[in-house]
Design an enzyme around this catalytic site. Structure first.
Site, PDB file in Angstrom:
ATOM      1  N   LYS A   1       0.836  -1.222   0.123  1.00 49.04           N
ATOM      2  CA  LYS A   1       0.020  -0.077   0.149  1.00 49.04           C
ATOM      3  C   LYS A   1       0.832   1.177   0.060  1.00 49.04           C
ATOM      4  O   LYS A   1       0.574   2.423  -0.444  1.00 49.04           O
ATOM      5  CB  LYS A   1      -0.896  -0.111   1.252  1.00 49.04           C
ATOM      6  CG  LYS A   1      -1.985   1.120   1.189  1.00 49.04           C
ATOM      7  CD  LYS A   1      -2.881   0.885   2.605  1.00 49.04           C
ATOM      8  CE  LYS A   1      -3.841   1.903   2.677  1.00 49.04           C
ATOM      9  NZ  LYS A   1      -4.710   1.338   3.704  1.00 49.04           N
TER      10      LYS A   1
ATOM     11  N   GLU B   1     -10.974   5.818   5.320  1.00 52.12           N
ATOM     12  CA  GLU B   1     -10.976   5.057   6.826  1.00 52.12           C
ATOM     13  C   GLU B   1     -11.386   5.711   7.678  1.00 52.12           C
ATOM     14  O   GLU B   1     -12.336   4.949   8.433  1.00 52.12           O
ATOM     15  CB  GLU B   1      -9.692   4.687   6.526  1.00 52.12           C
ATOM     16  CG  GLU B   1      -8.973   3.594   5.437  1.00 52.12           C
ATOM     17  CD  GLU B   1      -7.323   3.378   5.501  1.00 52.12           C
ATOM     18  OE1 GLU B   1      -6.891   3.884   6.405  1.00 52.12           O
ATOM     19  OE2 GLU B   1      -6.893   2.707   4.680  1.00 52.12           O
TER      20      GLU B   1
ATOM     21  N   ASP C   1      -6.359   7.419  13.434  1.00 45.77           N
ATOM     22  CA  ASP C   1      -5.829   6.002  12.797  1.00 45.77           C
ATOM     23  C   ASP C   1      -4.705   5.811  12.551  1.00 45.77           C
ATOM     24  O   ASP C   1      -3.770   6.569  11.665  1.00 45.77           O
ATOM     25  CB  ASP C   1      -6.864   5.992  11.381  1.00 45.77           C
ATOM     26  CG  ASP C   1      -6.794   4.986  10.651  1.00 45.77           C
ATOM     27  OD1 ASP C   1      -5.912   3.808  11.087  1.00 45.77           O
ATOM     28  OD2 ASP C   1      -7.591   4.541   9.943  1.00 45.77           O
TER      29      ASP C   1
END
Length: 615
Positions: free
Chosen positions: A74, A174, A197
């Site tokens: 990613k 997200e 996050d």
């Protein structure tokens, strides 16, 4: 089977990836055909024979074949080599190369593979496992990305989904997904939520205004190269320094040692979540390595403090961008496996002045929220939640002299569009070069190039052409640019394919290659599964032989030992039917051994008990 369209939610994470859906109004992880949650490490590896290995087995291969294994792909999505810091490049043991249009690829043997294709293997494995458990095909999904992912990275994610055979209905941030999972947006809700996050490779802080069932992202800040992997890296560097002091030539040891240390560092970090001290241990006689590094939670806290400080600096920026004070934040939500670290929770709580929410599993919360959004898009949800995401960075166009005119500002709600009118500074111009950029700086050289395209016009005196340029950002954060010259009606349009992205033809070619090799790929996948199951059965058979083999006849023992030998001999080969037959024969030969183990377990349980107690 239901006729209801099945739309799943997918968290395509840096470290782990998960797939969820809504059942009876509640989001939950989908289970595969073996009743295991559809969740796997975001790892892909290739054997020397070219066999593809995805998930946990790929992670286990990393120390043995680091240059044929890709972890945290990613980090490479939608990036060029110039975007990666030296530290980020060191994370990858496999060679990184760059081809036309600054397209980054991972060199595996003689092949150069795009991050999109690697990610598609992860998505494809999630899809396969989900279909095995659900008994129906999975075609549509909502996929999450970090809030700070730019247009290039979002487009790369969409391409990966397409390669995996998935129609990506929506790409959502997200943190937005996490808020949906916590259900903090009811009709009576009114306040501001901070979503912190900290995952394996990325950090995001999003501030969301929740009002009467509506979510609106007020601001986002993040770093696509900051996460738990960096904590592992700090521990690895400490271990390498200790090995150097012991006389080990760490440079000579190469990527295999670094992969072994990274795996040990992750185990140590996880252990210190609950324990006050642990050992970071690596033993490899072939390299002369015998490392035992004692670590305490206090030492880990000191090591990660600079990383936590970086996250809190980004929190301050997001609060300032939203024109809020920390005291105006009503709720704090913790997301990502790295937020399990007690010190992180403590520091975040101190910064915001309130105890953060940690009720849900931080590794699952994003996937669960994606499932909620998927349910809304499928038309099955009765929820009246409305998502209004924002652009993470400003979008603009190059003007004369190398300046950038911004059409859409950072933190603008999407979908959105903006139009500006331009003209030409010189006589007789027949083509206008439109250069699309992203960033907060004022000069082209300081912003990120997204795309270039030309608008052809008839020659006119300077200042006469009237060129209207429209930027349109859709609900997925994907940018389209349209230009039209009013006097001649000449026009041009482009869906931005970043200079380091894949063209439609390249995506099609990768898909065509996957179809061409479909049968061979299925056979390879079956072979991998057979090998994994065979090795598990062989290990169990040998272990149980040592514990209860004294109860077997000579013939029974010989049958098991012969079955192990036969199956092991077939493992390196490619004869799937023979391997399956040998596996079934070994399982059958082990039945007497299993009966002995069961009988002894029952006898041990009944020992010393009277008949009345048993009844």
């Amino acid at each position: 089977m239901s006729d209801t369209p099945l739309v799943v939610g997918i968290d395509l994470g840096t470290t782990n990836s998960l797939l969820a859906r809504v059942v009876d109004g509640k989001p939950q992880l989908v289970h595969d055909g073996k009743d295991h949650p559809v969740a796997l490490p975001s790892a892909v590896s290739w054997t020397d024979e070219g066999e593809l290995v995805v998930g946990r087995n790929a992670v286990e291969r990393a120390p043995l074949a680091p240059q044929r294994t890709v972890l945290s792909v990613k980090r490479l999505m939608g990036r060029g080599l110039a975007d990666l810091s030296p530290a980020a490049r060191r994370h990858f043991s496999a060679e990184l190369v760059e081809e036309g249009r600054q397209l980054i690829k991972v060199k595996i043997g003689e092949r150069a593979i795009t991050p999109q294709e690697i990610s598609s293997h992860i998505l494809g494995e999630l899809k396969r496992r989900a279909e095995a458990g659900l008994g129906q095909e999975v075609k549509q999904a909502v996929v999450t990305v970090p809030a700070y992912f730019d247009d290039a990275q979002r487009q790369a994610t969409r391409d990966a989904g397409r390669m995996a055979g998935l129609e990506v209905l929506r790409i959502i941030n997200e943190p937005t997904a996490a808020s949906l999972a916590y259900g903090l947006g009811g009709k009576d809700a009114d306040g501001v939520i901070a979503v912190y996050d900290l995952g394996g490779g990325t950090f995001d802080l999003s501030l969301l205004r929740v009002q009467a069932g509506t979510f609106r992202v007020l601001a986002t800040c993040g770093d696509t190269h900051l996460g738990g992997d960096d904590v592992d890296g700090i521990l690895v560097d400490s271990a390498l320094a200790l090995l150097a002091e012991q006389g080990v030539d760490v440079e000579q040891a190469g990527p295999r040692l670094r992969a072994q240390l990274r795996e040990a560092a992750e185990r140590a970090k996880i252990a210190l979540t609950d324990a006050e001290q642990t050992l970071l241990a690596v033993k490899d006689p072939t390299q002369g390595i015998n490392l035992e590094l004692a670590l305490t939670r206090a030492e880990l806290n000191r090591a990660i403090d600079p990383l936590v400080d970086r996250t809190l600096d980004l929190c301050r920026k997001a609060v300032a961008d939203a024109e809020l004070s920390v005291g105006e934040i009503d709720e704090v939500v913790m997301v990502g496996g790295s937020t399990r670290t007690p010190h992180v929770r403590t520091r975040v709580g101190e910064f915001f002045g309130r105890t953060p929410h940690t009720e849900l599993d931080p590794d699952q919360v994003v996937a669960l929220g994606a499932a909620v959004q998927a349910d809304i898009l499928s038309g099955q949800s009765e929820s009246d939640v409305l998502l209004l995401d924002v652009t993470p960075l400003s979008l603009g166009i190059e003007t004369f002299g190398g300046a950038v005119t911004k059409l859409i500002m950072a933190n603008s709600s999407i979908p959105t569009q903006a139009t500006e009118e331009y003209t030409t500074p010189e006589d007789g111009v027949t083509a206008i070069d439109l250069h699309v950029l992203q960033g907060e700086r004022e000069l082209v050289q300081d912003c990120r190039s997204l795309a270039r395209f030309k608008l052809k016009i008839p020659p006119m005196p300077a200042g006469m052409p009237k060129v209207k340029v429209t930027f349109l950002v859709d609900a997925d954060g994907i940018l389209r640019v349209h230009a039209v010259e009013a006097r001649s009606a000449a026009e041009a349009e482009i869906e931005v394919t970043p200079v380091h992205g894949l063209t439609e033809d390249e995506v099609d070619q990768i898909l065509e290659d996957s179809y061409t090799h479909a049968i061979a790929d299925v056979q390879l996948h079956q072979r991998i599964d057979l090998r994994n199951e065979s090795r598990t059965v062989i290990r169990a058979a040998r272990k149980t032989l040592g514990e209860a083999g004294d109860g077997l006849t000579a013939e029974q023992r010989a049958a098991i030992e012969g079955g192990i030998e036969s199956l092991e001999a077939l493992l390196p080969g490619e004869d799937n039917p023979a391997m399956k037959t040998a596996l079934e024969a070994l399982n059958e030969a082990c039945e007497p051994l299993a009966e002995i183990v069961l009988d002894r377990a029952v006898s041990a349980a009944l020992e010393g008990k009277s008949l009345s107690e048993v009844q």
